[in-house]
Write a protein that holds these residues in place. Sequence first.
Motif, PDB file in Angstrom:
ATOM      1  N   LEU A   1      14.856  25.987  13.584  1.00 58.00           N
ATOM      2  CA  LEU A   1      16.223  26.447  13.838  1.00 58.00           C
ATOM      3  C   LEU A   1      16.638  26.295  15.300  1.00 58.00           C
ATOM      4  N   PHE A   2      15.796  26.735  16.234  1.00 58.36           N
ATOM      5  CA  PHE A   2      16.176  26.660  17.653  1.00 58.36           C
ATOM      6  C   PHE A   2      16.373  25.215  18.113  1.00 58.36           C
ATOM      7  N   ASN A   3      15.520  24.310  17.662  1.00 62.24           N
ATOM      8  CA  ASN A   3      15.644  22.904  18.039  1.00 62.24           C
ATOM      9  C   ASN A   3      16.936  22.304  17.493  1.00 62.24           C
ATOM     10  N   ILE A   4      17.230  22.583  16.231  1.00 60.72           N
ATOM     11  CA  ILE A   4      18.446  22.057  15.605  1.00 60.72           C
ATOM     12  C   ILE A   4      19.690  22.601  16.304  1.00 60.72           C
ATOM     13  N   VAL A   5      19.730  23.914  16.512  1.00 59.65           N
ATOM     14  CA  VAL A   5      20.896  24.534  17.145  1.00 59.65           C
ATOM     15  C   VAL A   5      21.058  24.039  18.577  1.00 59.65           C
ATOM     16  N   SER A   6      19.957  23.848  19.272  1.00 54.96           N
ATOM     17  CA  SER A   6      20.017  23.330  20.637  1.00 54.96           C
ATOM     18  C   SER A   6      20.653  21.936  20.662  1.00 54.96           C
TER      19      SER A   6
ATOM     20  N   GLU B   1      35.558  22.697  10.082  1.00 51.19           N
ATOM     21  CA  GLU B   1      34.411  22.992   9.216  1.00 51.19           C
ATOM     22  C   GLU B   1      33.090  22.876   9.983  1.00 51.19           C
ATOM     23  N   SER B   2      32.961  21.860  10.816  1.00 51.79           N
ATOM     24  CA  SER B   2      31.744  21.685  11.611  1.00 51.79           C
ATOM     25  C   SER B   2      31.603  22.786  12.658  1.00 51.79           C
ATOM     26  N   LYS B   3      32.715  23.178  13.266  1.00 61.98           N
ATOM     27  CA  LYS B   3      32.674  24.254  14.255  1.00 61.98           C
ATOM     28  C   LYS B   3      32.185  25.553  13.617  1.00 61.98           C
ATOM     29  N   ILE B   4      32.675  25.841  12.421  1.00 59.45           N
ATOM     30  CA  ILE B   4      32.274  27.057  11.712  1.00 59.45           C
ATOM     31  C   ILE B   4      30.800  26.984  11.333  1.00 59.45           C
ATOM     32  N   MET B   5      30.351  25.837  10.867  1.00 61.80           N
ATOM     33  CA  MET B   5      28.957  25.660  10.480  1.00 61.80           C
ATOM     34  C   MET B   5      28.027  25.832  11.686  1.00 61.80           C
ATOM     35  N   ILE B   6      28.402  25.257  12.814  1.00 62.39           N
ATOM     36  CA  ILE B   6      27.574  25.376  14.023  1.00 62.39           C
ATOM     37  C   ILE B   6      27.604  26.813  14.534  1.00 62.39           C
ATOM     38  N   ALA B   7      28.744  27.480  14.444  1.00 67.09           N
ATOM     39  CA  ALA B   7      28.826  28.886  14.852  1.00 67.09           C
ATOM     40  C   ALA B   7      27.908  29.742  13.978  1.00 67.09           C
TER      41      ALA B   7
ATOM     42  N   LEU C   1      25.170  28.720  12.422  1.00 61.93           N
ATOM     43  CA  LEU C   1      23.787  28.421  12.824  1.00 61.93           C
ATOM     44  C   LEU C   1      23.427  29.128  14.127  1.00 61.93           C
ATOM     45  N   ASN C   2      24.401  29.255  15.032  1.00 65.71           N
ATOM     46  CA  ASN C   2      24.165  29.997  16.265  1.00 65.71           C
ATOM     47  C   ASN C   2      23.918  31.466  15.972  1.00 65.71           C
ATOM     48  N   LEU C   3      24.620  32.018  14.976  1.00 67.03           N
ATOM     49  CA  LEU C   3      24.369  33.392  14.577  1.00 67.03           C
ATOM     50  C   LEU C   3      22.949  33.534  14.038  1.00 67.03           C
ATOM     51  N   GLN C   4      22.525  32.609  13.185  1.00 65.12           N
ATOM     52  CA  GLN C   4      21.168  32.666  12.652  1.00 65.12           C
ATOM     53  C   GLN C   4      20.129  32.592  13.772  1.00 65.12           C
ATOM     54  N   ALA C   5      20.370  31.720  14.757  1.00 60.95           N
ATOM     55  CA  ALA C   5      19.453  31.601  15.896  1.00 60.95           C
ATOM     56  C   ALA C   5      19.464  32.877  16.736  1.00 60.95           C
ATOM     57  N   ALA C   6      20.642  33.461  16.932  1.00 67.07           N
ATOM     58  CA  ALA C   6      20.740  34.701  17.703  1.00 67.07           C
ATOM     59  C   ALA C   6      19.989  35.836  17.013  1.00 67.07           C
ATOM     60  N   LEU C   7      20.132  35.925  15.703  1.00 64.10           N
ATOM     61  CA  LEU C   7      19.431  36.973  14.952  1.00 64.10           C
ATOM     62  C   LEU C   7      17.920  36.767  15.002  1.00 64.10           C
TER      63      LEU C   7
ATOM     64  N   SER D   1      24.724  33.827  20.425  1.00 69.86           N
ATOM     65  CA  SER D   1      25.885  34.496  19.824  1.00 69.86           C
ATOM     66  C   SER D   1      27.157  34.200  20.628  1.00 69.86           C
ATOM     67  N   GLN D   2      27.039  34.109  21.946  1.00 74.42           N
ATOM     68  CA  GLN D   2      28.216  33.799  22.767  1.00 74.42           C
ATOM     69  C   GLN D   2      28.693  32.370  22.523  1.00 74.42           C
ATOM     70  N   VAL D   3      27.771  31.438  22.347  1.00 73.74           N
ATOM     71  CA  VAL D   3      28.156  30.059  22.024  1.00 73.74           C
ATOM     72  C   VAL D   3      28.908  30.035  20.692  1.00 73.74           C
ATOM     73  N   GLY D   4      28.412  30.794  19.713  1.00 73.38           N
ATOM     74  CA  GLY D   4      29.092  30.872  18.423  1.00 73.38           C
ATOM     75  C   GLY D   4      30.492  31.456  18.537  1.00 73.38           C
ATOM     76  N   ILE D   5      30.625  32.510  19.327  1.00 73.71           N
ATOM     77  CA  ILE D   5      31.939  33.134  19.550  1.00 73.71           C
ATOM     78  C   ILE D   5      32.892  32.128  20.196  1.00 73.71           C
TER      79      ILE D   5
END
Length: 124
Positions: free
Chosen positions: A42-47, A60-66, A68-74, A89-93
């Motif tokens: 997850l961290f590698n993909i989100v990075s 749609e891509s922005k929402i999907m990446i946001a 994934l950022n939530l999943q990484a933050a959690l 989480s800030q990147v997702g926001i």
Amino acid sequence: MHDKIRQAAVSLISTEELPRWKLKIGRVLLNHMKPHELETHLFNIVSQLNGGISVVEDEESKIMIADLNLQAALKARASTGYGIGKYYSQVGIDLLLKVGEPWEKQHDLMFNLSKTCFECAYLS
């Protein structure tokens, strides 16, 4: 050795093209990952995806990446990585804010990103 090869390959890509390549690499990793492998990588993909968010245009891509950022933050918060959890989480926001009216269009995602960001900020 692996890092030197990666650095050499990245040095061949122009600064203007690097975000497009990072986004493409992130998408390929995500699309070829089995569901049970996502957690591990997850961290590698989100990075990679985050390295390319400057060239993401569709909502749609922005929402999907946001998301994934939530999943990484959690995941980071669960392992007491509060600083990195706050970052993801800030990147997702920030990404959802580019969608426009995120509290109306993506209320649950925006709420969870904001909550996680505040929790990580408090705990760090």
